[in-house]
Design a protein around this motif. Structure first.
Motif, short mmCIF file in Angstrom:
data_model
loop_
_atom_site.label_atom_id
_atom_site.label_comp_id
_atom_site.label_asym_id
_atom_site.label_seq_id
_atom_site.Cartn_x
_atom_site.Cartn_y
_atom_site.Cartn_z
N THR A 86 9.26 -3.99 -5.46
CA THR A 86 8.79 -2.71 -4.91
C THR A 86 7.36 -2.42 -5.35
O THR A 86 6.69 -1.57 -4.76
CB THR A 86 9.71 -1.57 -5.36
OG1 THR A 86 9.76 -1.54 -6.80
CG2 THR A 86 11.11 -1.76 -4.80
N ASN A 87 6.91 -3.08 -6.41
CA ASN A 87 5.55 -2.92 -6.91
C ASN A 87 4.95 -4.30 -7.15
O ASN A 87 5.62 -5.33 -6.99
CB ASN A 87 5.53 -2.12 -8.21
CG ASN A 87 6.05 -0.70 -8.03
OD1 ASN A 87 5.54 0.05 -7.21
ND2 ASN A 87 7.07 -0.35 -8.80
N ARG B 216 0.82 -1.20 0.00
CA ARG B 216 0.00 0.00 0.00
C ARG B 216 0.86 1.26 0.00
O ARG B 216 2.04 1.24 0.38
CB ARG B 216 -0.93 0.00 1.21
CG ARG B 216 -0.25 0.06 2.55
CD ARG B 216 -1.23 -0.18 3.68
NE ARG B 216 -0.59 -0.07 4.98
CZ ARG B 216 -0.58 1.05 5.71
NH1 ARG B 216 -1.15 2.14 5.24
NH2 ARG B 216 0.01 1.08 6.89
N THR B 217 0.27 2.36 -0.46
CA THR B 217 0.95 3.64 -0.56
C THR B 217 0.36 4.62 0.45
O THR B 217 -0.86 4.75 0.56
CB THR B 217 0.80 4.21 -1.98
OG1 THR B 217 1.34 3.28 -2.92
CG2 THR B 217 1.55 5.53 -2.11
N VAL B 218 1.22 5.31 1.19
CA VAL B 218 0.80 6.33 2.15
C VAL B 218 1.53 7.62 1.80
O VAL B 218 2.76 7.66 1.78
CB VAL B 218 1.11 5.91 3.59
CG1 VAL B 218 0.73 7.04 4.56
CG2 VAL B 218 0.38 4.63 3.94
N ASN B 219 0.77 8.67 1.49
CA ASN B 219 1.35 9.96 1.11
C ASN B 219 2.36 9.81 -0.04
O ASN B 219 3.46 10.34 0.00
CB ASN B 219 2.04 10.63 2.32
CG ASN B 219 1.05 10.99 3.40
OD1 ASN B 219 -0.11 11.31 3.13
ND2 ASN B 219 1.51 10.93 4.65
N ARG B 220 1.93 9.05 -1.04
CA ARG B 220 2.73 8.80 -2.24
C ARG B 220 4.03 8.06 -1.95
O ARG B 220 4.98 8.12 -2.75
CB ARG B 220 3.03 10.10 -2.98
CG ARG B 220 1.79 10.84 -3.45
CD ARG B 220 2.18 12.08 -4.24
NE ARG B 220 0.98 12.78 -4.73
CZ ARG B 220 1.03 13.90 -5.46
NH1 ARG B 220 2.21 14.42 -5.79
NH2 ARG B 220 -0.09 14.48 -5.85
N LYS B 221 4.08 7.35 -0.85
CA LYS B 221 5.27 6.61 -0.49
C LYS B 221 4.90 5.15 -0.28
O LYS B 221 3.95 4.84 0.43
CB LYS B 221 5.90 7.17 0.78
CG LYS B 221 7.18 6.47 1.19
CD LYS B 221 7.77 7.09 2.45
CE LYS B 221 9.05 6.37 2.86
NZ LYS B 221 9.62 6.94 4.11
N ARG B 222 5.66 4.27 -0.95
CA ARG B 222 5.42 2.85 -0.80
C ARG B 222 5.82 2.38 0.59
O ARG B 222 6.93 2.64 1.06
CB ARG B 222 6.21 2.06 -1.84
CG ARG B 222 5.67 2.18 -3.26
CD ARG B 222 4.41 1.36 -3.43
NE ARG B 222 3.95 1.37 -4.81
CZ ARG B 222 2.82 0.81 -5.22
NH1 ARG B 222 2.06 0.20 -4.35
NH2 ARG B 222 2.46 0.88 -6.49
#
Length: 651
Positions: A332-333, A275-281
């Protein structure tokens, strides 16, 4: 090297004229070195390889000479796309119109005028509002099965339709609506309250059925699946071609797949990233779900086994899932996993050195060395070779022993690796036994190739038979043009029918593979060009009266320019193959009746609507349909492949 230099560089406008002159000199030198090309078109025998080289040279030069303008996307403006939304719009409207016309005129007769009047009245009906609260479970009676594979049900007032997957006519089900659009609401399947009689004797073997979006019909007997796919083809031409009933032949029964499970030679499971939080993985919070999308949701369903995949892909799925778990921190994705079956065939006869014979030898004479009567009864034994799931991840294999040869099945997970397939085509069914030819194809594992090898033999045999009409004697159709040829499936399997065959595809890698396949099978009368399909009809080398054109476009179908050029060239016979029978019906309607617009400005084949003067020009040929048939490449799903044979209308 000279050609690569002149075509590969992106020159500035100042240097363009000099570059063109230099390239003209280079190509002129090439032509003078081969003076026999000057009489190529007048020769009785057309050399497909030389034609392909010449057309490719001309195509590259024309592309170089064309002004570099701002790119605009190619679109089929106003052409129906055959999407699920369009299909549901039409079929839901037809279902509601039945109720509307019955209530407004119970004694209506089936005349075109009265039918049009009732349809016009139906189109003027009041717009309906949202019929029920979303998320609230509702009981529904399924009345019809749509071409998308979903069940259709009325609401209590019969002025709105619910679309529910995994259901059959006669089912009483519990469903949960989740979104609505115009006249219909999409709902999730919850459970069957009262099963339809069509479900009797069938138990879906997949534990993920009714959750996974892959299959729709595991609860339906296979004979009824084939009949429904015939109805899909019939509905597609009724709703998208604009043709009148008298312009349509009777649709032939759908050809079934020899394998209903374990047939798919390519699977692409995937998993989402962290998941991403504030555009950060964020870091991984555990092992992700690895599988396929859930029906109606943007969520991956974890799947450990897929029963429609071949045996070796089941083994590969377990191994590749473990690879992801062992190496999760390197991702990473999210990612998609490729699983592609590959076959190596070894014959019982040995070479002089004692090693098994290699199938790459002279496949043009394969009919005399490879019998075609290989079926399940010939299977002597099936055994898994030992394989390791350690960190070395050795590639597993399955060995299938037949009476005349052994097939070694492996799987490939690298998009750039070469996968291997064998296809046996019947080229003379009148002999005893029928004369066959076996072809060896390779292609990049990540590229497109038909995913059901069990039906490819009957499929290519059917098209081989349809290339030349039985009534034609002596044979006058001598040349083949294969648009969207890919790695050469039709160009090569049909090559023995023709003096010269030419294939074209926009993908340079596919054309490179096609040339390699032609060489592997010792086929010398086939040439290939990597160019846009419309370039096939620019300066066509073959006489139209002696030419067959095979079309196998992507799901979006053919664009207007291609159809216009095809009709201007006017080959004697056209075979249209499609994985989307709705866009196929649209294009066939244009080939039969021309470019016409309905009252909404959309293109159709209906002769009763006005002609679009821009496209309906003098000199464009028209066609009539000889036959239409579906092929079930994907059992347990709602997909059907269509083959339409058309003949030019002379005079």
């Amino acid at each position: 090297m000279l050609k690569r230099y002149f075509l590969g560089l992106r020159s500035r406008p100042v240097l363009r004229s000099a570059k063109i002159k230099a390239y003209r000199c280079a190509t002129a030198y090439t032509v003078t070195q081969a003076p026999e090309q000057e009489t190529l078109l007048q020769a009785e025998k057309y050399d497909a390889i030389q034609i392909a080289m010449e057309k490719k040279r001309k195509y590259d030069f024309d592309k170089l000479r064309k002004p570099r303008l701002r790119k605009t996307p190619k679109t089929n403006a106003l052409l129906p796309e055959g999407s699920n939304e369009e299909i549901l719009d039409i079929e839901v409207a037809n279902l509601l119109s039945k109720v509307f016309m019955t209530e407004s005129s119970p004694t209506v007769t089936e005349t075109h005028q009265e039918n049009d009047q009732h349809k016009a009245a139906f189109n003027r009906r009041p717009q309906y509002k949202k019929p029920t609260e979303l998320g609230q479970e509702v009981e529904l009676e399924i009345v019809e099965l749509s071409s998308t594979g979903d069940g259709l049900a009325y609401n209590e007032a019969k002025d709105h339709v619910f679309v529910i997957p995994f259901t059959l006519p006669g089912d009483r089900v519990l469903a949960k609506p989740w979104t609505w659009s115009g006249d219909y609401t999409l709902a999730d399947f919850v459970q069957v309250l009262r099963p339809s009689s069509s479900r009797e004797g069938v138990t879906p073997p997949c534990p993920y059925f009714a959750k996974c979006s892959g299959c729709q019909f595991q609860m339906l007997p296979y004979e009824k699946q084939l009949e429904h796919k015939r109805q899909i083809l019939q509905g597609a031409f009724r709703n998208f071609s604009g043709l009148r009933p008298e312009q349509m032949p009777e649709i032939e029964p759908t050809m079934g797949s020899p394998l209903q499970y374990g047939y798919r030679t390519k699977l692409t499971p995937h998993f989402d990233g962290p998941r991403t939080v504030n555009r950060k993985r964020m870091p991984w919070e555990g092992v992700p779900e690895i599988g396929f999308n859930m029906k109606g949701k943007r969520k991956v369903l974890d799947i450990e086994k897929c029963p429609i995949g071949t045996d070796i892909l089941q083994v590969g799925l377990r191994i590749e899932r473990k690879k992801v778990v062992d190496n999760l921190e390197t991702y990473t994705n999210g990612a998609t996993i490729l699983l592609r079956e590959s076959t190596q065939r070894l014959f019982e006869t040995a070479n002089e050195n004692g090693t098994p014979a290699d199938t790459s030898a002279d496949m043009s004479q394969a009919s005399s060395t490879i019998p075609s009567d290989v079926n399940d009864q010939d299977l002597q034994s099936t055994n898994f070779q030992t394989f390791s799931t350690s960190t070395t991840h050795e590639t597993p294999s399955i060995k299938l022993k037949y009476s005349t040869h052994t097939d070694l099945k492996t799987y490939i997970s690298d998009n750039e690796a070469q996968a291997s397939e064998y296809i046996t085509t019947t080229i003379n069914p009148t002999t005893t036994p029928p004369t066959t030819a076996t072809y060896h194809f390779t292609n990049f594992a990540g590229s497109f190739f038909q995913n059901n090898n069990s039906i490819l033999g009957p499929f290519t045999s059917y098209i081989y038979e349809k290339c030349i009409p039985k009534s034609q004697s002596p044979k006058t159709l001598k040349y083949l043009l294969d648009a969207y040829s890919g790695s050469g499936l039709f160009t090569l399997t049909l090559s023995t029918h023709f003096t010269s065959s030419l294939g074209i595809d926009i993908d340079p890698r596919a054309i490179k593979t096609a040339r390699s396949n032609a060489e592997r099978n010792n086929i010398t009368n086939a040439g290939f060009i990597d160019a846009d399909a419309s370039a096939l009809f620019a300066d066509v080398p073959y006489p139209a009266d002696q030419t067959v054109v095979v079309i196998d476009p992507p799901r979006k179908g053919c664009d207007r320019e291609f159809l216009k050029q095809l009709r201007r060239y006017g080959p004697k016979r056209v075979i249209y193959v499609s994985c989307n029978v709705h866009t196929q019906a649209r294009d066939v309607g244009i080939l039969v009746s021309g470019f016409r617009r309905d009252f909404k400005g959309r293109y159709t084949g209906d002769d009763s609507v006005r002609i679009d003067e821009k496209w309906e020009e003098d000199g464009l040929c028209r066609y009539e349909i000889e036959s239409l048939r579906g092929f079930d490449f994907f059992p347990q799903t709602g997909h059907v492949e269509g083959v339409c044979v058309l003949n030019r209308v002379d005079g």
